[in-house]
Design an enzyme around this catalytic site. Structure first.
Site, PDB file in Angstrom:
ATOM      1  N   GLU A 116       0.849  -1.197   0.000  1.00  0.00           N
ATOM      2  CA  GLU A 116       0.000   0.000   0.000  1.00  0.00           C
ATOM      3  C   GLU A 116       0.888   1.252   0.000  1.00  0.00           C
ATOM      4  OE1 GLU A 116      -3.297   1.096   0.036  1.00  0.00           O
ATOM      5  OE2 GLU A 116      -2.369   3.064   0.306  1.00  0.00           O
ATOM      6  N   THR A 126     -11.414   4.681   0.542  1.00  0.00           N
ATOM      7  CA  THR A 126     -12.173   4.036   1.621  1.00  0.00           C
ATOM      8  C   THR A 126     -12.466   5.005   2.764  1.00  0.00           C
ATOM      9  OG1 THR A 126     -11.236   1.897   1.056  1.00  0.00           O
ATOM     10  CG2 THR A 126     -12.191   2.111   3.249  1.00  0.00           C
ATOM     11  N   HIS A 134     -25.028   0.105   0.828  1.00  0.00           N
ATOM     12  CA  HIS A 134     -26.220   0.213  -0.011  1.00  0.00           C
ATOM     13  C   HIS A 134     -26.948  -1.113  -0.121  1.00  0.00           C
ATOM     14  CE1 HIS A 134     -25.336   4.289  -1.124  1.00  0.00           C
ATOM     15  NE2 HIS A 134     -24.094   3.952  -1.428  1.00  0.00           N
ATOM     16  N   VAL A 258       3.748   1.131  -5.392  1.00  0.00           N
ATOM     17  CA  VAL A 258       4.035   0.143  -6.435  1.00  0.00           C
ATOM     18  C   VAL A 258       4.427   0.890  -7.706  1.00  0.00           C
ATOM     19  CG1 VAL A 258       2.956  -1.564  -7.952  1.00  0.00           C
ATOM     20  CG2 VAL A 258       2.580  -1.666  -5.476  1.00  0.00           C
ATOM     21  N   LYS A 339     -26.036   8.293  -7.459  1.00  0.00           N
ATOM     22  CA  LYS A 339     -27.346   7.982  -6.916  1.00  0.00           C
ATOM     23  C   LYS A 339     -27.917   9.210  -6.243  1.00  0.00           C
ATOM     24  CE  LYS A 339     -25.620   4.746  -4.514  1.00  0.00           C
ATOM     25  NZ  LYS A 339     -24.277   4.998  -5.031  1.00  0.00           N
ATOM     26  N   SER A 427     -18.988   3.407  -5.797  1.00  0.00           N
ATOM     27  CA  SER A 427     -20.178   2.970  -5.086  1.00  0.00           C
ATOM     28  C   SER A 427     -20.903   1.935  -5.941  1.00  0.00           C
ATOM     29  CB  SER A 427     -21.091   4.170  -4.828  1.00  0.00           C
ATOM     30  OG  SER A 427     -22.254   3.743  -4.177  1.00  0.00           O
ATOM     31  N   CYS A 528     -14.626  19.792  18.076  1.00  0.00           N
ATOM     32  CA  CYS A 528     -13.502  20.745  18.061  1.00  0.00           C
ATOM     33  C   CYS A 528     -12.463  20.357  17.013  1.00  0.00           C
ATOM     34  CB  CYS A 528     -12.876  20.903  19.447  1.00  0.00           C
ATOM     35  SG  CYS A 528     -11.557  19.748  19.830  1.00  0.00           S
TER      36      CYS A 528
END
Lengths: 566, 412
Positions: A116, A126, A134, A258, A339, A427, A528
């Protein structure tokens, strides 16, 4: 020129795109050329994708001021010891897709590593998700999205219970404003039947809608209710998947970009990273907004990502005038490729409004805008007149990793054996993730990866309790006796203790930055926004790791110490 | 400390300290302060500039000196202090539920509870500043803490949005610490902070103050690289007036919000104009035995006012005054009035803020046609807190509601 190429060219020409070079092979439409502006680039891609017979679109279209995207330049990094080990599968990307896949792979007798670029899991699209799981009403029937969304949604309650992640099911309330649009409800019911979304009911008349949400404002003609729409913390869920994967031997190489997939003689040989080559015969490309470039590095030019920005607006947890369900206006005037977002409670109790949908070529920056905020406030404020926009405490944005077919692209790469692309994860990518993982396992097995179940599959290590959720005073008292840090409240808004912040930094998947601590503990997520706890969290990070960043490399928290001269 | 005390004070900043000392002086046998931080003084220890204590002590003190002075008074008076202690809840009784590392969870029953939690800072999102979310965006108080307590530089080159006092002081402090301040941007056509701070912190250091300007967006991925600023008219950015100002940090000084989560969750009646609870002139909230003072009630500009008002609360918590109360409300060009109810029989200091700037005015407190207090001002601005002392009123004289008006001065 074959028939498909001719058909795509014809469609583009009739829409005014004369100068697009088209080349179709095996159902993949490759586009090239320079158009006037980015909207045209996106529109041309969609036109090609909608041509019957086109399976996917690979676009090298660009416009003035926009260069063709490239993977970020590699930094000079020391080699990782993990690059000296042999691997069976390298998963590229530690978002909800990559971590869900890793968790499933961990069931088998395989050497698996997740690599990653960010300093944390769930740090890309994410973390910018609004957490809505959904129900599956939106995807077109027959699409991969529709199938995996409904399957994934059904897996969430059990999976979250297993992982110790909180899962709420507020349901989705679609609100139809005008009586002229009530015929749409029949289409919703038909869609629910086709996609096999359980429990959807049409609400005829304002009374039926208001019985669910009595405080809705404005004119209401009717609506529908879908009871399976859920809410989860997208980073909490992803971290839980990653932790269970790690508990079963999956390695994680974070903060490592990568640079390409190594292919030899038509087969994956490994994944090149800033810290060296990870040798492996199998690669799962779950690189989100970069997935097309990762695939292209392996010679696979089958799809292109065109990022779509979504902005979210988070309300104070004590804000009033909100709904119990996730609310979305529903009518003929829908935004084309979203959507339309929703307004509803997140898994953590804050109400989140959004997202917006803005096409962009920019793959690294996720700004929010005044226009986005104004749009969202206008759209949902009408339905929820009791909510006060002054109670918005946070705004964030993320990039949907969208392909031109607007469907998930989950398939073996052609010409690069062993590479499975898991792309186009927009999504309902979060909702579908558990089912996507199973689909990827199926594809890997079908491709010849030996899948032998391990004898033992360890559960996720039990996460430490949360101070704010410990209703049991005696248990808390005992915790404070063993470790006084449980009695030291670091974040006053969310009531997070020093013990929780310290625990969040533990282990190979522990937080290394202020944002990573925030995602794990909620310290800094309150009203805050870290005003009181930010420096305390930074101090605890510094005590443990030395340098403090907001979100990894390139984001130093401070500019240095004050020099008093000599 | 036993589980029962006479007066329990939530917060050991200037308000809490003054309330605790006054409670002791008024005869309370046991007074305890519950403070979240590891030291007393609230925000004062990081306010290393002078300007504190002229009214209270007749001396020009720094923030740490003022805090130390009051901590000393509290120690002398025998006030008990629990540091590192977070109050989690307030229930009728009143009873406080709190936690700290040495005792764990515990409850404090008190005859009087004084809420003195202070305030928090408005954030960039509340100021409508969009863009990316890189490192290098700080609220003014946080930046001030880094500079003055931690000895760290939050940025090398800063833009400051908002001209409140903390922002102005910070412009000077950053400059003195070797950072460059590109400018202070204020969306109103006038500065929000005290004039003396505009002169001493900006003018004296050649830092530009851009009135009717604000910051729209933050740029940068890992760290702030620049901000977009624009001119503002009637609260809206003027299209085409945007400019990009390079900087590595943005300091947000756009106002303070009273910290009233505890007050609200306990069910006290709140005043939407102040953001604080409704109090009477003895600083009693609508909850029996519960007082509020300092920035919890409304945001002050001078700490001396905080101490004075908190002392009234502390004294009353120790020995409650009797007497009926009448409402006091905001009239012409007055945004709010604190206290919101006048208790008869004791002298009262009334605080208020105006709606819009005005010159040559008379601030008048009236009951029907009777004027019970007046004060002339050459000029008033919304950020300034105005105060007016009223003599003790007898219940027979206050027949109806009391109104505070800000009127043009009549030419005699």
């Amino acid at each position: 020129m074959d028939d498909l190429t001719r058909a795509v060219t014809r469609r583009l020409r009739s829409a005014g795109y004369q100068d697009v070079a088209v080349d179709c092979r095996d159902g993949v439409a490759a586009l090239a050329g320079t158009l006037l502006h980015w909207e045209a680039v996106v529109e041309a891609g969609h036109i090609a994708a909608e041509t019957p017979g086109v399976r996917s679109v690979y676009s090298e279209l660009t416009c003035p001021g926009v260069d063709l995207p490239k993977l970020p330049a590699a930094r000079r990094r020391p080699q990782s010891p993990l690059c000296r080990e042999p691997w069976d599968v390298v998963v590229v990307g530690a978002g909800v897709t990559g971590c869900s896949v890793a968790r499933e792979l961990a069931r088998y007798d395989l050497r698996v590593i997740v690599v990653e670029a960010g300093d944390d899991v769930a740090g890309g699209a994410t973390r910018a998700n609004n957490g809505t799981v959904h129900c599956g009403l939106d995807p077109l029937p027959g699409s991969l999205k529709a199938k995996l969304n409904v399957q994934g949604n059904a897996m969430y309650p059990g999976l979250c219970a297993e992982l110790g992640v909180s899962y709420r099911v507020p349901g989705l309330l679609g609100v139809v404003r005008s009586a002229d649009e009530l015929f749409l409800l029949d289409l919703v019911l038909a869609r629910a039947a086709e996609n096999r979304v359980p429990g959807v009911v049409a609400l005829r008349g304002a009374e039926a809608v208001r019985s669910l949400e009595p405080t809705l404002g404005g004119e209401i003609a009717g609506g529908f209710y879908s009871p399976t729409t859920g809410a989860v913390s997208p980073y909490g869920f992803t971290l839980a998947c990653a932790e269970q994967a790690a508990a079963n031997g999956v390695s994680f190489l974070l903060d490592t970009a990568v640079t390409g997939v190594a292919v030899h003689a038509g087969r994956v040989r490994g994944v090149r990273t800033e810290r060296g080559l990870l040798e492996a015969s199998w690669c799962v490309n779950a690189a989100g907004v970069w997935a097309d470039l990762i695939a292209a590095s392996a010679g696979c030019r089958e799809f292109t990502i065109h990022p779509r920005l979504g902005e979210m607006f988070v309300f104070d947890v004590r804000a009033r005038g909100h709904s119990r369900t996730i609310i979305t206006p529903f009518g003929l005037a829908q935004d084309e490729y979203t959507k339309g977002g929703g307004a509803g409670p997140s898994a953590c109790g804050n109400h989140i409004w959004g997202p917006t949908a803005v096409e962009t070529w920019e793959r690294r920056l996720t700004p929010t805008s005044r226009t986005g905020r104004a749009k969202v406030v206008a759209k949902f404020g009408e339905l929820l007149p009791g909510a006060d926009p002054a109670d918005i405490i946070a705004a964030y944005a993320g990039l949907r990793a969208v392909t031109y077919t607007e469907d998930f692209h989950i398939a073996h790469a052609r010409g690069a054996g062993g590479l499975v692309n898991v792309a186009g994860m927009q999504s309902p990518g979060l909702a579908a993730a558990p089912a996507v993982a199973l689909e990827v396992i199926r594809l890997l097995g079908e491709g010849g990866l030996p899948l032998r179940l391990r004898r033992h599959y360890a559960p996720r290590p039990t996460p430490p309790p949360r101070f704010s959720e410990l209703a049991d005073g005696e248990l808390l008292q005992a915790l404070i006796r063993t470790d006084p840090a449980w009695g030291r409240v670091v974040c006053r808004c969310e009531q997070v203790t020093e013990a929780e912040v310290k625990a969040a930094m533990q282990g190979p998947l522990g937080a290394r930055s202020v944002d990573a601590v925030k995602r794990r503990t909620r310290a800094g997520m309150g009203r805050c926004q870290g005003g009181f706890c930010g420096y305390r969290v930074a101090t605890l990070l510094q005590e443990r790791f030395g340098a403090v960043t907001k979100a990894g490399d390139g984001s130093p928290w401070l500019a240095g110490v004050i020099s008093h001269g000599t | 400390m036993g589980p029962e005390v006479d007066v329990a004070v939530v917060g050991g900043g200037p308000a809490g300290l003054a309330a605790a000392v006054a409670a002791k002086e008024a005869g309370a046998a046991s007074v305890v302060i519950l403070e979240r931080e590891e030291c007393l003084g609230g925000i004062l220890p990081q306010c290393i500039h002078t300007g504190f204590g002229l009214a209270r002590f007749g001396e020009d003190l720094t923030g740490p000196e003022y805090a130390e002075r009051y901590a000393g008074l509290a120690a002398e008076a025998g006030v008990e202090v629990l540091l590192g202690t977070t109050v989690l809840g307030l229930a009728p009784g009143p009873v406080l539920r709190a936690v700290n590392p040495s005792v764990g969870l515990f409850k404090v029953h008190a005859r009087g509870v004084v809420l003195a939690m202070g305030c928090r800072e408005r954030t960039r999102v509340q100021a409508g500043i969009g863009g990316t979310r890189p490192a290098g965006v700080f609220t003014a108080g946080v930046a001030q803490r880094y500079l003055n307590i931690e000895g760290c530089l939050p940025g090398q080159s800063a833009v400051i949005v908002g001209s409140g006092d903390v922002g102005l002081l910070l412009a000077r402090r950053l400059t003195l610490c070797g950072a460059r301040v590109a400018g202070v941007y204020e969306q109103l056509p006038y500065a929000s902070g005290l004039m003396r701070n505009v002169v001493q912190c900006l003018h004296d250091f050649g830092i530009p103050l851009h009135l009717s300007h604000t910051v729209l967006e933050v740029h940068g991925r890992g760290r702030v690289e620049a901000v977009t600023v624009a001119q503002v008219t009637e609260g809206r950015p003027v299209p085409g007036s945007e400019t990009v100002v390079p900087c590595d940090s943005l300091v947000v000084s756009v106002g303070l919000i009273p910290e009233n989560e505890l007050t609200r969750s306990a069910g006290a009646l709140m005043d939407t104009a102040t953001g604080g609870p409704v109090v009477d002139s003895r600083y009693r909230t609508t909850l029996p035995g519960v007082y509020a003072c300092g920035n919890v009630v409304h945001v002050h500009d001078l700490v001396d006012h905080v101490s004075a008002a908190a002392a009234v609360a502390g004294a009353d918590a120790a020995r409650p005054a009797a007497g009926p109360a009448v409402p006091i409300v905001a009239g012409d060009n007055v945004r709010y009035v604190v206290p919101q109810r006048l208790v008869t029989g004791t002298p009262v200091r009334v605080y208020c803020r105006v709606v819009r700037p005005q010159r040559d005015v008379e601030l008048a407190v009236c009951c029907g046609s009777r004027v019970i207090g007046r004060r002339r001002e050459a000029a008033v601005r919304p950020p300034e807190l105005l105060c007016l002392d009223l003599p003790a009123q007898s219940p027979d004289e206050l027949t109806g509601p009391v109104v505070v008006n800000c009127h043009p001065r009549e030419v005699a």
